[in-house]
Design an enzyme around this catalytic site. Structure first.
Site, PDB file in Angstrom:
ATOM      1  N   SER A 189       0.838  -1.199   0.000  1.00 56.64           N
ATOM      2  CA  SER A 189       0.000   0.000   0.000  1.00 56.64           C
ATOM      3  C   SER A 189       0.872   1.249   0.000  1.00 56.64           C
ATOM      4  O   SER A 189       2.046   1.206   0.388  1.00 56.64           O
ATOM      5  CB  SER A 189      -0.914  -0.007   1.219  1.00 56.64           C
ATOM      6  OG  SER A 189      -1.682  -1.194   1.222  1.00 56.64           O
TER       7      SER A 189
HETATM    8  C1  LIG Z   1      -3.322  -3.973  -0.257  1.00 60.23           C
HETATM    9  S1  LIG Z   1      -2.836  -5.631  -0.166  1.00 60.23           S
HETATM   10  C2  LIG Z   1      -1.848  -5.868   1.260  1.00 60.23           C
HETATM   11  C3  LIG Z   1      -1.085  -4.747   1.850  1.00 60.23           C
HETATM   12  C4  LIG Z   1      -0.013  -5.241   2.723  1.00 60.23           C
HETATM   13  N1  LIG Z   1      -0.400  -5.696   4.006  1.00 60.23           N
HETATM   14  C5  LIG Z   1       1.177  -4.304   2.766  1.00 60.23           C
HETATM   15  O1  LIG Z   1       2.109  -4.735   3.365  1.00 60.23           O
HETATM   16  O2  LIG Z   1       1.168  -3.206   2.211  1.00 60.23           O
HETATM   17  C6  LIG Z   1      -4.343  -6.445   0.353  1.00 60.23           C
HETATM   18  C7  LIG Z   1      -4.169  -7.910   0.609  1.00 60.23           C
HETATM   19  O3  LIG Z   1      -5.352  -8.393   1.203  1.00 60.23           O
HETATM   20  C8  LIG Z   1      -5.529  -9.731   0.768  1.00 60.23           C
HETATM   21  N2  LIG Z   1      -6.921 -10.107   1.005  1.00 60.23           N
HETATM   22  C9  LIG Z   1      -8.030  -9.667   0.371  1.00 60.23           C
HETATM   23  N3  LIG Z   1      -9.119 -10.211   0.916  1.00 60.23           N
HETATM   24  C10 LIG Z   1      -8.714 -11.008   1.922  1.00 60.23           C
HETATM   25  C11 LIG Z   1      -9.387 -11.833   2.872  1.00 60.23           C
HETATM   26  N4  LIG Z   1     -10.722 -11.926   2.884  1.00 60.23           N
HETATM   27  N5  LIG Z   1      -8.645 -12.514   3.758  1.00 60.23           N
HETATM   28  C12 LIG Z   1      -7.294 -12.419   3.777  1.00 60.23           C
HETATM   29  N6  LIG Z   1      -6.605 -11.663   2.895  1.00 60.23           N
HETATM   30  C13 LIG Z   1      -7.295 -10.951   1.992  1.00 60.23           C
HETATM   31  C14 LIG Z   1      -5.115  -9.670  -0.700  1.00 60.23           C
HETATM   32  O4  LIG Z   1      -4.826 -10.961  -1.184  1.00 60.23           O
HETATM   33  C15 LIG Z   1      -3.921  -8.749  -0.628  1.00 60.23           C
HETATM   34  O5  LIG Z   1      -2.747  -9.473  -0.457  1.00 60.23           O
END
Ligand SMILES: C[S@@+](CC[C@H](N)C(=O)[O-])C[C@H]1O[C@@H](n2cnc3c(N)ncnc32)[C@H](O)[C@@H]1O
Length: 382
Positions: A91
């Protein structure tokens, strides 16, 4: 010459998303210096070319990779799905700082995160709560969870910190490791999952982007969990996050084909519903879907719809002022009128800021959006 990581933290602080001052706190400054974003950025990433996402490779251009990793206002896109929409990113750093600041973390806290991605935010939180704390993070995509664990290992941040990753649906929390002091989501949710509230100790915080409409309007809420299993708190800032992989919107009802109801509006329609600043009308009409302005058959048009099949179109001859646009409305609700009334109520209430809005989640999971005080209800999400 590549910048030092300390310069990077300083630039995040200078950007200060929504006047955030997280990095004015020496404890966070130390953490952002100790956990470099570059250690969590894969060599392959994606960049927007105006139409779609181009795959980029570090080996082809090291400088572009370095600039993308150190851009403080931009996400670093690490995965794009079959529908050509990003499904994982690091992000945007200024947003990460603002989100982590709302968590109000302290040494020794137990934190649950949904959405590990490649592991950066979990590592930052683990470094902030220290060896006496715990960060439990859940990632839906097993490959990403594996990458996160490798990154913690190779960057050395894992040494001495209690940081664990699981594969699964983060919306279920991790009951076996509850209670948590804090819950943080790095993807948007359509409702605050009951599991997050149930697994947070009374007095703890649940912080997450609540998806309110399309396109691009999530309300990042900071909710305090009560003794009685409810949660309540303010909207901290608007964001546009990747949606949860497990709570997609329900398929909208077929658009109504009833007789159109025609009127003429004297509102500046794009400003009221389409612009980034149009959140006052969109908060009050949850589920509002906005498309446009578009040019169609020589007219400037805007389309609005609701999940119940209500829809409307407004149009003016191309280039003409939106004032005096013709509006056609269909279906069970007059969706343009709802948006315009919401805007008028916001103006009549002296244009409250987005931080003056709040969310209460009842024991029965009812989500009530309010303005200034919980009894001043703006919308109920069913
Ligand atoms: C914006 S990204 C992660 C940002 C991250 N934590 C960082 O270090 O910047 C959002 C993440 O949420 C995960 N995600 C989306 N829906 C999810 C869910 N229901 N359960 C677990 N992970 C989920 C996606 O696969 C993605 O990897």
């Amino acid at each position: 010459m590549p910048e030092t990581h300390t310069d990077f933290a300083g630039r995040i602080a200078a950007e200060a998303y929504w006047e955030d001052d997280t990095l004015a706190d020496p404890a966070w400054r130390k953490v952002f210096d100790a956990v470099p974003r570059s250690a969590f950025a894969p060599d392959d990433w994606f960049e927007w070319n105006g139409y779609g996402w181009d795959a980029r490779h570090r080996a082809d251009n090291e400088q572009d990779w370095d600039e993308a990793v150190h851009a403080v206002t931009q996400p670093f896109i690490t995965q794009v799905g079959d529908d050509n929409m990003p499904t994982c990113s690091l992000s945007a750093p200024m947003l990460v700082a603002a989100m982590l600041g709302t968590l109000d973390l302290d040494d020794g806290m137990r934190v649950f995160e949904s959405g590990t991605g490649t592991g950066w935010t979990a590592a930052l939180m683990a470094a902030r709560v220290g060896p006496a704390g715990l960060v439990v993070t859940v990632e839906y995509d097993p490959e990403l969870a594996g990458i996160a664990v490798e990154n913690w290992h190779s960057s050395g941040v894992w040494d001495g910190l209690a940081l664990v990753a699981f594969v699964g649906d983060g919306e279920s929390g991790r009951p076996a490791l509850a209670p948590f002091d804090r819950v943080s989501a790095t993807h948007s949710v359509r409702r605050i999952p009951a599991a997050w509230i149930a697994q947070t100790r009374p007095g703890g915080l649940v912080c997450a982007p609540l998806k309110i409409g399309q396109p691009d309007l999530d309300l990042y809420v900071q909710l305090r969990v009560g003794e009685d299993g409810t949660a309540e708190g303010r909207v901290r800032f608007p964001v546009d996050f990747m949606a949860s992989r497990t709570s997609r919107p329900p398929a909208p009802a077929k658009q109504a084909e009833d007789e159109k109801r025609c009127s003429v509006t004297d509102w500046n329609l794009p400003a009221v519903v389409a612009a980034k600043e149009a959140w006052p009308s969109r908060i009050a009409v949850p589920g509002l879907n906005v498309t446009g302005p578009l040019v169609e058959d020589g007219d400037d048009c805007m389309w609005l719809s609701l999940p119940d099949g209500s829809w409307a179109v407004a149009y003016v001859p191309q280039g003409a002022p939106w004032k005096d646009a013709t509006v056609e409305q269909h279906g069970p609700q007059d969706v343009w009128s709802l948006a315009e009334d919401a805007w008028a109520r916001w103006e009549a209430a002296d244009r409250p800021g987005i931080n003056e809005y709040g969310l209460s989640v009842g024991r029965d999971e009812t989500h009530t959006l309010w303005c200034r005080t919980p009894d001043n209800v703006v919308a109920v999400l069913n």
